[in-house]
Design a protein around this motif. Structure first.
Motif, PDB file in Angstrom:
ATOM      1  N   LEU B 112      54.342  90.956  31.017  1.00 25.35           N
ATOM      2  CA  LEU B 112      54.133  90.295  29.726  1.00 25.35           C
ATOM      3  C   LEU B 112      53.060  91.014  28.916  1.00 25.35           C
ATOM      4  CD1 LEU B 112      55.477  87.656  28.672  1.00 25.35           C
ATOM      5  CD2 LEU B 112      53.260  86.560  29.056  1.00 25.35           C
ATOM      6  N   VAL B 113      51.910  91.276  29.562  1.00 20.92           N
ATOM      7  CA  VAL B 113      50.822  91.947  28.856  1.00 20.92           C
ATOM      8  C   VAL B 113      51.222  93.365  28.477  1.00 20.92           C
ATOM      9  CG1 VAL B 113      48.463  92.815  29.054  1.00 20.92           C
ATOM     10  CG2 VAL B 113      49.031  90.558  29.924  1.00 20.92           C
ATOM     11  N   ALA B 114      51.937  94.034  29.375  1.00 24.07           N
ATOM     12  CA  ALA B 114      52.373  95.398  29.082  1.00 24.07           C
ATOM     13  C   ALA B 114      53.263  95.418  27.845  1.00 24.07           C
ATOM     14  CB  ALA B 114      53.105  95.984  30.283  1.00 24.07           C
ATOM     15  N   PHE B 115      54.232  94.487  27.793  1.00 20.81           N
ATOM     16  CA  PHE B 115      55.123  94.455  26.636  1.00 20.81           C
ATOM     17  C   PHE B 115      54.370  94.077  25.364  1.00 20.81           C
ATOM     18  CE2 PHE B 115      58.838  94.459  29.506  1.00 20.81           C
ATOM     19  CZ  PHE B 115      59.566  95.428  28.850  1.00 20.81           C
ATOM     20  N   LEU B 116      53.439  93.136  25.481  1.00 21.62           N
ATOM     21  CA  LEU B 116      52.622  92.748  24.328  1.00 21.62           C
ATOM     22  C   LEU B 116      51.853  93.949  23.798  1.00 21.62           C
ATOM     23  CD1 LEU B 116      51.071  89.244  25.094  1.00 21.62           C
ATOM     24  CD2 LEU B 116      52.412  89.940  23.109  1.00 21.62           C
ATOM     25  N   GLY B 117      51.229  94.684  24.721  1.00 14.30           N
ATOM     26  CA  GLY B 117      50.443  95.848  24.319  1.00 14.30           C
ATOM     27  C   GLY B 117      51.311  96.887  23.624  1.00 14.30           C
ATOM     28  N   ILE B 118      52.484  97.177  24.219  1.00 19.09           N
ATOM     29  CA  ILE B 118      53.377  98.173  23.625  1.00 19.09           C
ATOM     30  C   ILE B 118      53.891  97.685  22.274  1.00 19.09           C
ATOM     31  CG2 ILE B 118      55.614  99.284  23.899  1.00 19.09           C
ATOM     32  CD1 ILE B 118      54.840  99.213  27.007  1.00 19.09           C
ATOM     33  N   GLY B 119      54.220  96.378  22.214  1.00 21.79           N
ATOM     34  CA  GLY B 119      54.662  95.793  20.949  1.00 21.79           C
ATOM     35  C   GLY B 119      53.606  95.976  19.873  1.00 21.79           C
ATOM     36  N   ALA B 120      52.339  95.722  20.236  1.00 18.72           N
ATOM     37  CA  ALA B 120      51.245  95.847  19.274  1.00 18.72           C
ATOM     38  C   ALA B 120      51.119  97.294  18.799  1.00 18.72           C
ATOM     39  CB  ALA B 120      49.936  95.374  19.894  1.00 18.72           C
ATOM     40  N   TYR B 121      51.246  98.250  19.733  1.00 21.42           N
ATOM     41  CA  TYR B 121      51.172  99.664  19.345  1.00 21.42           C
ATOM     42  C   TYR B 121      52.279 100.026  18.370  1.00 21.42           C
ATOM     43  CZ  TYR B 121      47.522 101.190  22.535  1.00 21.42           C
ATOM     44  OH  TYR B 121      46.334 101.384  23.147  1.00 21.42           O
ATOM     45  N   VAL B 122      53.517  99.637  18.702  1.00 18.36           N
ATOM     46  CA  VAL B 122      54.641  99.975  17.834  1.00 18.36           C
ATOM     47  C   VAL B 122      54.437  99.361  16.452  1.00 18.36           C
ATOM     48  CG1 VAL B 122      57.103  99.605  17.449  1.00 18.36           C
ATOM     49  CG2 VAL B 122      56.302 100.293  19.698  1.00 18.36           C
ATOM     50  N   PHE B 123      53.997  98.101  16.436  1.00 17.12           N
ATOM     51  CA  PHE B 123      53.772  97.395  15.182  1.00 17.12           C
ATOM     52  C   PHE B 123      52.768  98.150  14.303  1.00 17.12           C
ATOM     53  CE2 PHE B 123      51.407  94.239  12.694  1.00 17.12           C
ATOM     54  CZ  PHE B 123      52.451  93.659  11.987  1.00 17.12           C
ATOM     55  N   PHE B 124      51.651  98.568  14.917  1.00 23.73           N
ATOM     56  CA  PHE B 124      50.624  99.228  14.119  1.00 23.73           C
ATOM     57  C   PHE B 124      50.997 100.659  13.753  1.00 23.73           C
ATOM     58  CE2 PHE B 124      47.969  95.684  15.427  1.00 23.73           C
ATOM     59  CZ  PHE B 124      47.430  95.371  14.191  1.00 23.73           C
ATOM     60  N   PHE B 125      51.776 101.336  14.618  1.00 24.93           N
ATOM     61  CA  PHE B 125      52.261 102.662  14.253  1.00 24.93           C
ATOM     62  C   PHE B 125      53.112 102.576  12.991  1.00 24.93           C
ATOM     63  CE2 PHE B 125      51.462 104.794  18.443  1.00 24.93           C
ATOM     64  CZ  PHE B 125      50.771 105.845  17.891  1.00 24.93           C
ATOM     65  N   ARG B 126      53.954 101.545  12.932  1.00 24.34           N
ATOM     66  CA  ARG B 126      54.798 101.364  11.744  1.00 24.34           C
ATOM     67  C   ARG B 126      53.954 101.098  10.517  1.00 24.34           C
ATOM     68  NH1 ARG B 126      60.351  98.448  11.749  1.00 24.34           N
ATOM     69  NH2 ARG B 126      59.712  98.668   9.603  1.00 24.34           N
ATOM     70  N   LYS B 127      52.998 100.195  10.675  1.00 24.43           N
ATOM     71  CA  LYS B 127      52.121  99.849   9.555  1.00 24.43           C
ATOM     72  C   LYS B 127      51.376 101.085   9.067  1.00 24.43           C
ATOM     73  CE  LYS B 127      51.234  95.660   8.002  1.00 24.43           C
ATOM     74  NZ  LYS B 127      52.094  94.706   8.603  1.00 24.43           N
ATOM     75  N   MET B 128      50.855 101.852  10.036  1.00 19.86           N
ATOM     76  CA  MET B 128      50.054 103.016   9.705  1.00 19.86           C
ATOM     77  C   MET B 128      50.859 104.063   8.971  1.00 19.86           C
ATOM     78  SD  MET B 128      47.777 103.873  12.950  1.00 19.86           S
ATOM     79  CE  MET B 128      48.553 105.469  12.958  1.00 19.86           C
ATOM     80  N   SER B 129      52.159 104.194   9.337  1.00 15.63           N
ATOM     81  CA  SER B 129      52.928 105.288   8.774  1.00 15.63           C
ATOM     82  C   SER B 129      53.298 105.024   7.318  1.00 15.63           C
ATOM     83  CB  SER B 129      54.185 105.555   9.605  1.00 15.63           C
ATOM     84  OG  SER B 129      54.896 104.368   9.816  1.00 15.63           O
ATOM     85  N   VAL B 130      53.355 103.769   6.897  1.00  9.32           N
ATOM     86  CA  VAL B 130      53.673 103.536   5.487  1.00  9.32           C
ATOM     87  C   VAL B 130      52.426 103.318   4.642  1.00  9.32           C
ATOM     88  CG1 VAL B 130      56.027 102.739   5.652  1.00  9.32           C
ATOM     89  CG2 VAL B 130      54.197 101.124   6.002  1.00  9.32           C
ATOM     90  N   ARG B 131      51.356 102.849   5.269  1.00  9.05           N
ATOM     91  CA  ARG B 131      50.144 102.629   4.488  1.00  9.05           C
ATOM     92  C   ARG B 131      49.110 103.651   4.881  1.00  9.05           C
ATOM     93  NH1 ARG B 131      52.118  98.277   4.935  1.00  9.05           N
ATOM     94  NH2 ARG B 131      52.585  96.943   3.235  1.00  9.05           N
ATOM     95  N   LYS B 132      48.431 104.176   3.890  1.00  8.38           N
ATOM     96  CA  LYS B 132      47.417 105.165   4.204  1.00  8.38           C
ATOM     97  C   LYS B 132      46.140 104.462   4.642  1.00  8.38           C
ATOM     98  CE  LYS B 132      46.851 109.717   2.342  1.00  8.38           C
ATOM     99  NZ  LYS B 132      47.538 110.418   3.303  1.00  8.38           N
ATOM    100  N   TRP B 133      45.834 104.553   5.933  1.00  8.67           N
ATOM    101  CA  TRP B 133      44.609 103.965   6.437  1.00  8.67           C
ATOM    102  C   TRP B 133      43.582 105.066   6.660  1.00  8.67           C
ATOM    103  CZ3 TRP B 133      46.048  99.936  10.754  1.00  8.67           C
ATOM    104  CH2 TRP B 133      46.641  98.820  10.141  1.00  8.67           C
ATOM    105  N   SER B 134      42.323 104.714   6.581  1.00 14.20           N
ATOM    106  CA  SER B 134      41.300 105.704   6.905  1.00 14.20           C
ATOM    107  C   SER B 134      41.337 105.950   8.414  1.00 14.20           C
ATOM    108  CB  SER B 134      39.930 105.196   6.488  1.00 14.20           C
ATOM    109  OG  SER B 134      39.595 104.067   7.250  1.00 14.20           O
ATOM    110  N   THR B 135      40.914 107.146   8.824  1.00 12.14           N
ATOM    111  CA  THR B 135      40.904 107.478  10.245  1.00 12.14           C
ATOM    112  C   THR B 135      40.060 106.469  11.014  1.00 12.14           C
ATOM    113  OG1 THR B 135      40.849 109.727   9.445  1.00 12.14           O
ATOM    114  CG2 THR B 135      40.690 109.433  11.815  1.00 12.14           C
ATOM    115  N   LYS B 136      38.953 106.068  10.393  1.00 15.76           N
ATOM    116  CA  LYS B 136      38.072 105.082  11.016  1.00 15.76           C
ATOM    117  C   LYS B 136      38.837 103.812  11.348  1.00 15.76           C
ATOM    118  CE  LYS B 136      33.325 105.460   9.486  1.00 15.76           C
ATOM    119  NZ  LYS B 136      32.571 105.218   8.257  1.00 15.76           N
TER     120      LYS B 136
END
Lengths: 107, 253
Positions: B112-136
């Motif tokens: 469960l935690v593993a899938f949650l963690g991977i889900g969170a990564y995928v979610f933020f990778f998507r967000k990051m790729s369309v929105r320009k975030w600072s490296t920080k």
């Protein structure tokens, strides 16, 4: 139909027309479109349209070496694409004639 | 021909966005190559990226995404290997050390935690790729996810030790068999995905534990050795990837 949707449909027809003139690739299509005065669209907007045309079987593509180096994706019309182009032409002529008539005639 | 940094970033972001949207690899490569050659021609004529993507690169990426079918078959094909790999990462270490035990809690919550963690990564990778975030900000988000995942695992480990009775403790022979199966999974996955990472990383992760099963070292020293081998190994892998990336894309950062 929103104006962007209308533009999409028109762009589809125009790309069919451009590709119908002979095999061509993305950047060249944009240059040709600009020659005809299409400056209102951003260059990249042809690619989602090309993807759709290919999905619908209206165009075919193949890779060809370019003189400057990397391979380019060239597009040609399929038989279905040629039919669709003729239909677009008829629809457009009908529509533009009606709009013209309406706008020119001052009641 | 070299692209400007902005265009390189756009293409990398587009790839990431399409990949995390479950699109087919080949199709992603096709459109990325096509756009790259368009951008090269446009830039060689002095145009900038905005004349290609329009005012909103986000909206442009979305218009490309919406024309591509989601590759459910590709995802489904990846799933069994992915789950096996996850199990192998979880089980091989404890199996080698002979500390393997199964309780209801670990059986339910680890995946469960593993899938949650991977889900969170995928979610933020998507967000990051369309929105320009600072490296920080990007680093902060990833540290945040990483920290949360580690904390959850630690919490579960404590709960498991104090509150739950294991219902199955494999014998030493069984544990070795499980470890061997884990190693087989790493090797098959490396061959399958044509990558050496899933062989080299486990080597650093579990290699020291394996060797130290056969030589006498104190527990404290054992911990120090395996941790330092792991970090040295990770540093080596990252350095190697960095150099390789530089060789393949000399004009990139």
């Amino acid at each position: 139909m929103s104006s962007s949707q209308m533009l999409k449909g028109i762009l589809e027809g125009c790309l069919l027309a451009i590709i119908g003139k002979g095999e061509t690739y993305g950047y060249e299509m944009i240059e040709k479109l600009e020659l005809y005065g299409f400056t209102m669209i951003s260059e990249g907007s042809i690619y989602p349209v090309l993807m759709r045309l290919q999905k619908e079987g209206l165009v075919d593509s193949f890779m060809k070496e370019s003189p400057s180096g990397p391979k380019r994706k060239y597009y040609t019309l399929t038989a279905a694409g040629k039919d669709e182009y003729q239909e677009f032409k008829a629809r457009w002529q009908h529509m533009s004639q009606s709009v013209d008539r309406l706008l020119k005639e001052e009641l | 021909m070299a692209l400007t940094k902005e265009s390189e970033e756009f293409i990398a972001n587009l790839r990431m966005y399409l990949l995390t949207s479950g699109k087919n690899d080949e199709e992603i490569n096709a459109i990325a190559d096509e756009l790259r050659s368009h951008l090269e021609e446009a830039e060689s004529r002095g145009k900038n990226i905005r004349s290609v993507t329009g005012d909103s690169p986000e909206a442009y990426m979305e218009s490309i995404r919406s024309e591509m079918a989601t590759d459910f078959f590709g995802i489904a094909k990846m799933m069994p290997m992915f789950i096996l790999l996850m199990l192998a990462y979880f089980l091989t270490g404890p199996a080698i050390r002979g500390e393997l035990s199964f309780s209801i809690l670990t059986l339910i919550t680890y995946p469960l935690v593993a899938f949650l963690g991977i889900g969170a990564y995928v979610f933020f990778f998507r967000k990051m790729s369309v929105r320009k975030w600072s490296t920080k900000r990007e680093i902060a988000v990833f540290m945040g996810i990483q920290f949360t995942v580690v904390l959850l695992f630690a919490a579960m480990m404590f709960l498991d030790i104090f509150l739950f009775e294991p219902f199955y403790i494999p014998s030493r022979e069984m544990a070795w068999a499980i470890a061997a199966a884990g190693i087989a999974v790493f090797i098959v996955s490396a061959l399958w995905n044509k990558t050496w990472i899933t062989v080299v990383l486990p080597l650093f992760l579990f290699g020291p534990d394996f060797v130290m099963q056969f030589i006498e070292v104190g527990q404290a020293r054992q911990l120090i050795i395996s941790t330092s081998v792991l970090y040295a190994g990770l540093a080596l892998i990252i350095a190697f990837l960095f150099i390789q990336n530089k060789k393949q894309n000399p004009h990139k950062l």
